[in-house]
Motif scaffolding. Structure first.
Motif, PDB file in Angstrom:
ATOM      1  N   PRO A   1     -14.225 -30.705  42.217  1.00  0.00           N
ATOM      2  CA  PRO A   1     -13.459 -30.246  43.380  1.00  0.00           C
ATOM      3  C   PRO A   1     -14.061 -30.793  44.663  1.00  0.00           C
ATOM      4  O   PRO A   1     -15.207 -31.232  44.677  1.00  0.00           O
ATOM      5  N   PRO A   2     -13.305 -30.736  45.762  1.00  0.00           N
ATOM      6  CA  PRO A   2     -13.870 -31.162  47.037  1.00  0.00           C
ATOM      7  C   PRO A   2     -14.944 -30.184  47.483  1.00  0.00           C
ATOM      8  O   PRO A   2     -14.915 -28.996  47.136  1.00  0.00           O
ATOM      9  N   TYR A   3     -15.867 -30.693  48.276  1.00  0.00           N
ATOM     10  CA  TYR A   3     -16.941 -29.875  48.842  1.00  0.00           C
ATOM     11  C   TYR A   3     -16.349 -28.684  49.590  1.00  0.00           C
ATOM     12  O   TYR A   3     -15.379 -28.809  50.330  1.00  0.00           O
ATOM     13  N   GLY A   4     -16.966 -27.515  49.360  1.00  0.00           N
ATOM     14  CA  GLY A   4     -16.578 -26.338  50.132  1.00  0.00           C
ATOM     15  C   GLY A   4     -15.586 -25.431  49.429  1.00  0.00           C
ATOM     16  O   GLY A   4     -15.454 -24.263  49.807  1.00  0.00           O
ATOM     17  N   LEU A   5     -14.864 -25.939  48.430  1.00  0.00           N
ATOM     18  CA  LEU A   5     -13.841 -25.117  47.775  1.00  0.00           C
ATOM     19  C   LEU A   5     -14.508 -23.942  47.069  1.00  0.00           C
ATOM     20  O   LEU A   5     -15.489 -24.110  46.359  1.00  0.00           O
ATOM     21  N   SER A   6     -13.960 -22.755  47.267  1.00  0.00           N
ATOM     22  CA  SER A   6     -14.552 -21.558  46.665  1.00  0.00           C
ATOM     23  C   SER A   6     -14.301 -21.558  45.158  1.00  0.00           C
ATOM     24  O   SER A   6     -13.402 -22.245  44.660  1.00  0.00           O
ATOM     25  N   ALA A   7     -15.064 -20.735  44.448  1.00  0.00           N
ATOM     26  CA  ALA A   7     -14.908 -20.655  42.997  1.00  0.00           C
ATOM     27  C   ALA A   7     -13.505 -20.178  42.613  1.00  0.00           C
ATOM     28  O   ALA A   7     -12.889 -20.684  41.676  1.00  0.00           O
ATOM     29  N   LEU A   8     -12.985 -19.221  43.388  1.00  0.00           N
ATOM     30  CA  LEU A   8     -11.639 -18.722  43.077  1.00  0.00           C
ATOM     31  C   LEU A   8     -10.588 -19.810  43.278  1.00  0.00           C
ATOM     32  O   LEU A   8      -9.653 -19.952  42.484  1.00  0.00           O
ATOM     33  N   ASN A   9     -10.740 -20.593  44.332  1.00  0.00           N
ATOM     34  CA  ASN A   9      -9.754 -21.650  44.580  1.00  0.00           C
ATOM     35  C   ASN A   9      -9.955 -22.853  43.668  1.00  0.00           C
ATOM     36  O   ASN A   9      -9.015 -23.609  43.429  1.00  0.00           O
ATOM     37  N   GLU A  10     -11.145 -23.024  43.161  1.00  0.00           N
ATOM     38  CA  GLU A  10     -11.335 -24.052  42.126  1.00  0.00           C
ATOM     39  C   GLU A  10     -10.400 -23.752  40.956  1.00  0.00           C
ATOM     40  O   GLU A  10      -9.746 -24.638  40.408  1.00  0.00           O
ATOM     41  N   LYS A  11     -10.354 -22.483  40.591  1.00  0.00           N
ATOM     42  CA  LYS A  11      -9.483 -22.096  39.483  1.00  0.00           C
ATOM     43  C   LYS A  11      -8.012 -22.234  39.876  1.00  0.00           C
ATOM     44  O   LYS A  11      -7.201 -22.735  39.103  1.00  0.00           O
ATOM     45  N   GLU A  12      -7.659 -21.836  41.094  1.00  0.00           N
ATOM     46  CA  GLU A  12      -6.268 -21.957  41.558  1.00  0.00           C
ATOM     47  C   GLU A  12      -5.785 -23.402  41.468  1.00  0.00           C
ATOM     48  O   GLU A  12      -4.636 -23.664  41.146  1.00  0.00           O
ATOM     49  N   PHE A  13      -6.663 -24.326  41.796  1.00  0.00           N
ATOM     50  CA  PHE A  13      -6.306 -25.741  41.811  1.00  0.00           C
ATOM     51  C   PHE A  13      -6.733 -26.441  40.523  1.00  0.00           C
ATOM     52  O   PHE A  13      -6.722 -27.658  40.439  1.00  0.00           O
ATOM     53  N   ASN A  14      -7.129 -25.657  39.531  1.00  0.00           N
ATOM     54  CA  ASN A  14      -7.414 -26.192  38.199  1.00  0.00           C
ATOM     55  C   ASN A  14      -8.555 -27.201  38.136  1.00  0.00           C
ATOM     56  O   ASN A  14      -8.501 -28.172  37.367  1.00  0.00           O
ATOM     57  N   TYR A  15      -9.581 -26.950  38.910  1.00  0.00           N
ATOM     58  CA  TYR A  15     -10.802 -27.738  38.773  1.00  0.00           C
ATOM     59  C   TYR A  15     -11.754 -27.002  37.832  1.00  0.00           C
ATOM     60  O   TYR A  15     -11.834 -25.780  37.857  1.00  0.00           O
ATOM     61  N   ASN A  16     -12.478 -27.797  37.018  1.00  0.00           N
ATOM     62  CA  ASN A  16     -13.474 -27.227  36.110  1.00  0.00           C
ATOM     63  C   ASN A  16     -12.889 -26.200  35.146  1.00  0.00           C
ATOM     64  O   ASN A  16     -13.578 -25.266  34.740  1.00  0.00           O
ATOM     65  N   ILE A  17     -11.627 -26.388  34.798  1.00  0.00           N
ATOM     66  CA  ILE A  17     -11.024 -25.596  33.727  1.00  0.00           C
ATOM     67  C   ILE A  17     -11.204 -26.362  32.425  1.00  0.00           C
ATOM     68  O   ILE A  17     -11.703 -25.854  31.428  1.00  0.00           O
ATOM     69  N   PHE A  18     -10.755 -27.603  32.441  1.00  0.00           N
ATOM     70  CA  PHE A  18     -11.058 -28.556  31.370  1.00  0.00           C
ATOM     71  C   PHE A  18     -11.910 -29.665  31.973  1.00  0.00           C
ATOM     72  O   PHE A  18     -12.152 -29.683  33.172  1.00  0.00           O
ATOM     73  N   SER A  19     -12.321 -30.605  31.150  1.00  0.00           N
ATOM     74  CA  SER A  19     -13.266 -31.608  31.659  1.00  0.00           C
ATOM     75  C   SER A  19     -12.646 -32.554  32.676  1.00  0.00           C
ATOM     76  O   SER A  19     -13.368 -33.225  33.413  1.00  0.00           O
ATOM     77  N   SER A  20     -11.341 -32.674  32.709  1.00  0.00           N
ATOM     78  CA  SER A  20     -10.642 -33.282  33.833  1.00  0.00           C
ATOM     79  C   SER A  20      -9.346 -32.497  34.012  1.00  0.00           C
ATOM     80  O   SER A  20      -9.016 -31.645  33.192  1.00  0.00           O
TER      81      SER A  20
END
Lengths: 346, 230
Positions: A69-88
């Motif tokens: 994810p981009p720098y600064g994105l919160s953990a909750l928004n990482e999930k909202e934007f589907n980062y670090n759910i699967f390996s890509s």
């Protein structure tokens, strides 16, 4: 003397199951190969695969994410934007044919469809319909994002030591004219259903195993050190187009997927099968790992599955990585298939 | 008389030292500093229309730095300035990102900071415009490729557009004279930077010269002059 005389206790129902407290049933998995804490592990597949990636991180294993994810994105928004759910950021890959499609696009280099879905001025990727919570600004932005994910997907396969794939569904939707597959029926997560363009396919054994074989062969060509762990999602179908009762359709789907995984594991030494499906669904556990809806796996069930995974490795290979702080974010899995429940009449 | 309220952390030390040197030239201005190092300001809370220190440690330090001006009553001030408080510049990651996630990342970067927590407390007691300053860009003796300063300023603009304007506040860039290569503070401003003086120490000491984060009185002077023009 006969061949059964020297079998271990877990080979017999009486000693492995009947005389045991169900939560003490163990030795469910005899890993084929070691997974060291330094091995780079990638995870893809259906919703349940997300638990595996999360557990690997928490237990000190090297879960690989190639699309950060981009720098600064919160953990909750990482999930909202589907980062670090699967390996890509592929989103859920429910079928082996979808996996092969991603591989064809990313590694073999096939033409990727230009199709996109537009709604309210926002643009949605048919192959990752919920990857951005409110779609993309433009079709160009959508395509650039998909290209980036394809690059990250390829990188994850090249760099990985272990590829974990959770088979989820046999029921699938294809574009009639162009032959590509959608992870979700158009018109559910996004898009518009058109019976002249979109066709349902309840995949059968040969189709599924051929796609998985070809996928693995292609991955091995670019990374011949890869080892594979196959699992079958224990989560029943949210809905079925098969014309059968959803219980019947679920058992048929999972049985086919289980047979595919079992056959590949039996035939190739670098492919192993992990029995998450059996742990959750076997009658010996009496459905105790399901939530009240008898479909969602509760956190105790997830823990039991993952404890079995890690304890099996520890018991056989005698290493215990340091457990990392999981952090305070607790979240439910990202599951587009669950959306289908919204379309039931009740 | 223009009354300025500065709320900040250890980075405030250079502003305070600079102000002490130049205050005699600005007799129509009074600056009150409420400063506490590290994340102590998390204990500054709104109560009865003012900001109060909710721990005795914070109370002692803020009473010391402000010469007893607690609680913080914004009716007494014309200008409110929040400085540092764990918020640095937004660092753009390389990669392909949608406009939506890029924007959200900047918003989250600000919302996860101590400065944002303090600003929210300020907003519970006053609607006065608040000026905000990031902790200084790091200094470095290493040479970096030149980045045009407009990139830094665009980052400031985005932080204002996405977040600060919505809270009737404005983020200011650090004085452009202090920048090098568009992304660093000139090394000369990091030499001989004073440490924060607490009630317990009360004597001046200095950061080591290889501390790239805290700036000296010359930096503070340029910053204060910029602040006085608000």
């Amino acid at each position: 003397m006969n061949p059964y005389t020297n079998l271990p206790s877990e080979a017999f129902w009486k000693t492995a199951v009947a005389t045991k407290n169900m939560f003490k049933i163990d030795n469910l998995w005899n890993p084929k190969f070691n997974i060291r804490p330094t091995d780079k592990i990638v995870t893809y597949g259906s919703c349940f695969a997300q638990h595996i990636g999360k557990a690997l991180k928490e237990r000190g294993y090297s879960w690989l994410s190639t699309e950060l994810p981009p720098y600064g994105l919160s953990a909750l928004n990482e999930k909202e934007f589907n980062y670090n759910i699967f390996s890509s950021r592929t989103g859920n890959i429910y079928t082996t044919s979808l996996l092969r499609q991603w591989i064809d696009w990313s590694i073999v280099g096939g033409n990727t469809p230009r199709e996109h879905w537009e709604n309210g001025g926002r643009f949605y990727d048919p192959f990752r319909p919920r990857i951005e919570p409110n779609g993309f600004r433009s079709s160009e932005e959508l395509m650039a994002s998909r290209e980036a994910t394809m690059g990250a997907f390829k990188t994850s396969i090249i760099d990985a030591d272990i590829f974990v794939f959770t088979l989820g569904l046999t029921e699938s939707w294809f574009n009639k004219k162009f032959g590509y597959e959608y992870p979700m029926c158009p018109g559910t997560a996004a898009g518009t259903f058109d019976k002249d363009q979109h066709v349902f396919k309840n995949q059968q054994f040969d189709f599924i195993i051929n796609n998985l074989n070809k996928s693995i062969d292609t991955m091995m060509r670019i990374n011949n050190k890869l080892r594979f762990i196959l699992t079958v999602s224990p989560v029943p179908l949210t809905a079925t187009m098969s014309g059968n009762h959803v219980v019947t359709a679920t058992i048929e789907s999972k049985s086919i997927l289980r047979a595919v995984a079992g056959q590949l594991s039996a035939n190739r030494p670098y492919i192993d099968y992990f029995p998450s499906y059996e742990i959750i669904n076997s009658p010996v556990f009496r459905g105790s790992f399901f939530e009240a809806n008898q479909r969602s796996v509760d956190s105790y069930g997830v823990d039991f599955v993952m404890n079995t995974f890690f304890n099996s490795l520890k018991d056989k290979f005698h290493h215990v990585p340091k457990k990392k702080d999981a952090g305070v974010v607790k979240y439910d899995e990202v599951c587009e298939e669950e959306l289908l429940a919204a379309f039931s009449k009740n | 008389m223009k009354n300025i309220c500065v709320i900040g952390d250890s980075h405030t030390a250079c502003l305070k030292n600079a102000w002490d040197k130049i205050c005699y030239k600005n007799t129509d201005v009074a600056v009150t500093f409420f400063a506490n190092p590290s994340d102590g300001m998390k204990n500054l809370k709104a109560k009865n229309g003012k900001l109060v220190a909710t721990t005795s440690d914070l109370n002692d330090v803020l009473s010391f730095t402000s010469n007893g001006a607690l609680p913080i009553d914004f009716e007494d001030y014309d200008v409110v300035f929040l400085y540092g408080l764990k918020l640095g510049e937004y660092i753009k990651t390389s990669g392909v990102f949608s406009e939506a996630v890029s924007k959200q990342a900047i918003i989250d970067h600000i919302h996860q900071s101590l400065l944002w927590s303090v600003l929210e407390q300020v907003r519970l007691v006053t609607n006065k415009e608040v000026h905000v300053g990031l902790k200084p860009l790091l200094s470095s003796s290493l040479s970096y490729r030149n980045v045009h300063v407009s990139k830094y300023l665009r980052g400031i603009e985005k932080m204002n557009d996405y977040v600060f304007k919505k809270k009737n506040s404005v983020l200011l860039a650090q004085p452009l004279k202090t920048l090098e290569n568009g992304i660093r503070t000139k090394e000369k401003f990091a030499m001989n930077s004073s440490k924060f003086i607490s009630p317990r120490s009360q004597s001046r000491s200095y950061h080591s010269d290889d501390d790239p984060t805290h700036m000296n009185d010359k930096f503070g002077e340029l910053y204060i002059k910029q602040m006085l023009s608000i």
